[in-house]
Design a protein around this motif. Structure first.
Motif, PDB file in Angstrom:
ATOM      1  N   CYS A 236      77.548  23.011  43.501  1.00 48.39           N
ATOM      2  CA  CYS A 236      78.301  23.278  42.281  1.00 48.39           C
ATOM      3  C   CYS A 236      77.540  22.685  41.099  1.00 48.39           C
ATOM      4  O   CYS A 236      77.096  21.537  41.161  1.00 48.39           O
ATOM      5  CB  CYS A 236      79.688  22.643  42.394  1.00 48.39           C
ATOM      6  SG  CYS A 236      80.695  22.774  40.913  1.00 48.39           S
ATOM      7  N   VAL A 237      77.357  23.462  40.059  1.00 48.47           N
ATOM      8  CA  VAL A 237      76.688  22.975  38.851  1.00 48.47           C
ATOM      9  C   VAL A 237      77.553  23.311  37.641  1.00 48.47           C
ATOM     10  O   VAL A 237      78.479  24.110  37.726  1.00 48.47           O
ATOM     11  CB  VAL A 237      75.272  23.586  38.691  1.00 48.47           C
ATOM     12  CG1 VAL A 237      74.339  23.085  39.780  1.00 48.47           C
ATOM     13  CG2 VAL A 237      75.334  25.111  38.697  1.00 48.47           C
ATOM     14  N   ARG A 238      77.244  22.671  36.510  1.00 48.80           N
ATOM     15  CA  ARG A 238      78.083  22.830  35.323  1.00 48.80           C
ATOM     16  C   ARG A 238      77.434  23.689  34.231  1.00 48.80           C
ATOM     17  O   ARG A 238      78.115  24.159  33.336  1.00 48.80           O
ATOM     18  CB  ARG A 238      78.415  21.461  34.732  1.00 48.80           C
ATOM     19  CG  ARG A 238      79.126  20.503  35.677  1.00 48.80           C
ATOM     20  CD  ARG A 238      80.559  20.906  35.905  1.00 48.80           C
ATOM     21  NE  ARG A 238      81.330  19.825  36.518  1.00 48.80           N
ATOM     22  CZ  ARG A 238      81.657  19.765  37.802  1.00 48.80           C
ATOM     23  NH1 ARG A 238      81.283  20.735  38.622  1.00 48.80           N
ATOM     24  NH2 ARG A 238      82.363  18.757  38.274  1.00 48.80           N
ATOM     25  N   ASN A 239      76.098  23.861  34.302  1.00 51.51           N
ATOM     26  CA  ASN A 239      75.420  24.611  33.248  1.00 51.51           C
ATOM     27  C   ASN A 239      74.118  25.202  33.786  1.00 51.51           C
ATOM     28  O   ASN A 239      73.705  24.915  34.925  1.00 51.51           O
ATOM     29  CB  ASN A 239      75.149  23.713  32.027  1.00 51.51           C
ATOM     30  CG  ASN A 239      74.428  22.421  32.404  1.00 51.51           C
ATOM     31  OD1 ASN A 239      73.362  22.449  33.000  1.00 51.51           O
ATOM     32  ND2 ASN A 239      75.024  21.287  32.046  1.00 51.51           N
ATOM     33  N   LYS A 263      70.129  36.861  33.761  1.00 54.00           N
ATOM     34  CA  LYS A 263      70.284  37.078  32.320  1.00 54.00           C
ATOM     35  C   LYS A 263      70.587  35.780  31.567  1.00 54.00           C
ATOM     36  O   LYS A 263      70.877  35.804  30.376  1.00 54.00           O
ATOM     37  CB  LYS A 263      71.411  38.074  32.065  1.00 54.00           C
ATOM     38  CG  LYS A 263      71.156  39.458  32.651  1.00 54.00           C
ATOM     39  CD  LYS A 263      72.374  40.364  32.440  1.00 54.00           C
ATOM     40  CE  LYS A 263      72.169  41.731  33.066  1.00 54.00           C
ATOM     41  NZ  LYS A 263      73.380  42.599  32.918  1.00 54.00           N
ATOM     42  N   GLY A 264      70.547  34.669  32.310  1.00 55.83           N
ATOM     43  CA  GLY A 264      70.806  33.388  31.677  1.00 55.83           C
ATOM     44  C   GLY A 264      72.270  33.027  31.565  1.00 55.83           C
ATOM     45  O   GLY A 264      72.649  32.175  30.753  1.00 55.83           O
ATOM     46  N   ILE A 265      73.114  33.670  32.403  1.00 50.98           N
ATOM     47  CA  ILE A 265      74.558  33.421  32.368  1.00 50.98           C
ATOM     48  C   ILE A 265      74.983  32.821  33.700  1.00 50.98           C
ATOM     49  O   ILE A 265      74.651  33.349  34.767  1.00 50.98           O
ATOM     50  CB  ILE A 265      75.333  34.728  32.117  1.00 50.98           C
ATOM     51  CG1 ILE A 265      74.911  35.348  30.792  1.00 50.98           C
ATOM     52  CG2 ILE A 265      76.844  34.470  32.140  1.00 50.98           C
ATOM     53  CD1 ILE A 265      75.450  36.754  30.588  1.00 50.98           C
ATOM     54  N   LEU A 266      75.712  31.725  33.645  1.00 51.01           N
ATOM     55  CA  LEU A 266      76.217  31.076  34.855  1.00 51.01           C
ATOM     56  C   LEU A 266      77.685  31.435  35.030  1.00 51.01           C
ATOM     57  O   LEU A 266      78.530  31.064  34.213  1.00 51.01           O
ATOM     58  CB  LEU A 266      76.053  29.554  34.753  1.00 51.01           C
ATOM     59  CG  LEU A 266      76.431  28.751  36.007  1.00 51.01           C
ATOM     60  CD1 LEU A 266      75.445  29.045  37.135  1.00 51.01           C
ATOM     61  CD2 LEU A 266      76.475  27.263  35.704  1.00 51.01           C
ATOM     62  N   ARG A 267      77.974  32.176  36.101  1.00 49.41           N
ATOM     63  CA  ARG A 267      79.365  32.503  36.400  1.00 49.41           C
ATOM     64  C   ARG A 267      79.496  32.796  37.894  1.00 49.41           C
ATOM     65  O   ARG A 267      78.527  33.182  38.543  1.00 49.41           O
ATOM     66  CB  ARG A 267      79.848  33.699  35.585  1.00 49.41           C
ATOM     67  CG  ARG A 267      79.201  35.024  35.936  1.00 49.41           C
ATOM     68  CD  ARG A 267      79.694  36.132  35.009  1.00 49.41           C
ATOM     69  NE  ARG A 267      79.089  37.410  35.341  1.00 49.41           N
ATOM     70  CZ  ARG A 267      78.912  38.398  34.464  1.00 49.41           C
ATOM     71  NH1 ARG A 267      79.294  38.241  33.207  1.00 49.41           N
ATOM     72  NH2 ARG A 267      78.364  39.541  34.833  1.00 49.41           N
ATOM     73  N   PRO A 268      80.685  32.594  38.457  1.00 48.52           N
ATOM     74  CA  PRO A 268      80.882  32.836  39.888  1.00 48.52           C
ATOM     75  C   PRO A 268      80.789  34.326  40.234  1.00 48.52           C
ATOM     76  O   PRO A 268      80.952  35.192  39.370  1.00 48.52           O
ATOM     77  CB  PRO A 268      82.298  32.314  40.149  1.00 48.52           C
ATOM     78  CG  PRO A 268      82.635  31.457  38.979  1.00 48.52           C
ATOM     79  CD  PRO A 268      81.881  32.029  37.824  1.00 48.52           C
ATOM     80  N   LYS A 269      80.533  34.605  41.508  1.00 46.56           N
ATOM     81  CA  LYS A 269      80.525  35.988  41.971  1.00 46.56           C
ATOM     82  C   LYS A 269      81.911  36.604  41.862  1.00 46.56           C
ATOM     83  O   LYS A 269      82.058  37.778  41.543  1.00 46.56           O
ATOM     84  CB  LYS A 269      80.053  36.047  43.433  1.00 46.56           C
ATOM     85  CG  LYS A 269      78.597  35.684  43.652  1.00 46.56           C
ATOM     86  CD  LYS A 269      78.261  35.703  45.134  1.00 46.56           C
ATOM     87  CE  LYS A 269      76.809  35.292  45.364  1.00 46.56           C
ATOM     88  NZ  LYS A 269      76.481  35.222  46.808  1.00 46.56           N
TER      89      LYS A 269
END
Length: 364
Positions: A236-239, A263-269
């Motif tokens: 798990c990461v925050r950024n 694309k430089g975006i962190l979000r869950p599947k």
């Protein structure tokens, strides 16, 4: 109603009542809550069967993703007194099935953690703890009556382990886990209940870029210790900066969206879609009594109330909780703590093993 009809109905009602009485603690609270979760109402018909209670927010490690370890928790560090813990349990004991006695600190740093476990157990509550494994006393842990303990290690050598588990001794953690297994075996014949089967001992491996080559070694080695479960923990990461540094090359261990990541975006599947069962079945109480909606709020920015100043029941369906549930139902995308949530399932009801009342040492 005629006697021949009334008797079978009464028999069925008695049978149903008996079956319900054999259910785990919190069964009726859980059942009453189900319609509220389905309908996503602002008011929950039942009380939460699952609680997280934070004994302390202090920790000896400096894990960089953890808000406590990174020293960015944004709230006072402290510990819940045993007397306040008793006050909390008195408010929630009738509807609580399970307590996770851990939030944003190392629970075994609390000087009365074993008394806390025992007190909750005396109320028939299932108790589980997550620990970094540095400071627990194996024998006192077994004697406390704890139902389940979870360890997550960061590598299979001191070098890889301390890359994430900063300030942790790999040898000490391994010795404490093995010592807990041995203590459970050694104390297993004491008392009239027969062999002790608790606590259930689970060991996880936080797989990251620096240690993913050790996964097979972890499974092979730790399985031989006699623990109950070994498993690999998706990181798990925050950024994005943490993601680039820590996420493993093997995408099997990601719960993040790979296309978005490129694309430089962190979000869950899997993104939550205006639905969250946790805000109906569970709640979190910090060391100083603040109530927050879930474990995704480590900084306690969404405070629903304080159990030391008002009754938990009033907080649970108070104006702040109702407004929060309404926001989740209508516009969850604007709720900051939901953005990296992977939509956890609500835990199952658990049957707590009774404490060893005939073992006087268990209360030491």
């Amino acid at each position: 109603m005629s006697e021949p009809i009334r008797k079978p109905i009464l028999h069925k009602l008695k049978k149903f009542a008996w079956m319900a009485s054999q259910r785990p603690k919190g069964f009726w609270a859980f059942c009453r809550t189900i319609p509220s979760a389905w309908l996503r109402t602002e008011r929950a018909a039942g009380r939460p069967a699952f609680l997280t209670i934070e004994p302390t927010s202090a920790c000896d490690l400096g894990c960089p993703v953890c808000e406590t370890g990174a020293k960015i928790i944004d709230r006072p560090v402290g510990q819940m007194s045993f007397e306040n813990f008793q006050r909390v349990i008195a408010q929630v004991r009738h509807h609580t099935n399970s307590i996770q006695l851990y939030f944003m600190g190392e629970s075994f740093w609390h000087p009365r953690i074993y008394d806390m476990i025992r007190h909750a157990k005396d109320q028939g509550i299932y108790v589980t703890i997550y620990s970094n494994g540095s400071v627990l006393d194996p024998e006192r842990t077994v004697r406390s009556g704890l139902d389940e303990i979870n360890f997550n290690i960061g590598g299979m050598t001191q070098a890889t382990h301390q890359t994430y588990r900063i300030n942790s001794s790999f040898d000490r953690v391994c010795a404490n886990i093995r010592g807990l297994v041995e203590a459970r075996k050694r104390l297993g014949g004491s008392g009239t209940r027969g062999p002790l089967k608790t606590p259930q001992i689970n060991v996880g491996f936080i797989v990251m870029k620096h240690n993913e080559h050790e996964v097979e070694e972890f499974v092979r080695t730790v399985s031989g210790w006699g623990v109950d479960r070994v498993h690999v923990v998706d990181p798990c990461v925050r950024n994005m900066a943490q993601a680039i540094q820590m996420l493993p090359e093997d995408k099997r261990y990601w719960f993040y969206d790979e296309a978005a990541f490129r694309k430089g975006i962190l979000r869950p599947k899997v993104l939550p879609e205006n639905r969250c069962d946790w805000i109906y079945f569970s709640s979190v109480i910090t060391w100083n009594g603040n109530v927050v909606p879930c474990c995704r709020d480590p900084k306690a920015h969404h405070i629903m109330g304080n159990v030391f100043r008002e009754d938990f029941g009033k907080i649970w369906n108070g104006p702040k909780y109702r407004a929060f549930r309404k926001q989740i139902r209508s516009d969850q995308g604007t709720v900051d703590i939901c953005r990296l949530c992977s939509s956890y399932q609500v835990p199952a009801l658990r049957a707590s093993q009774p404490p060893a009342a005939d073992d006087a040492a268990a209360r030491s």
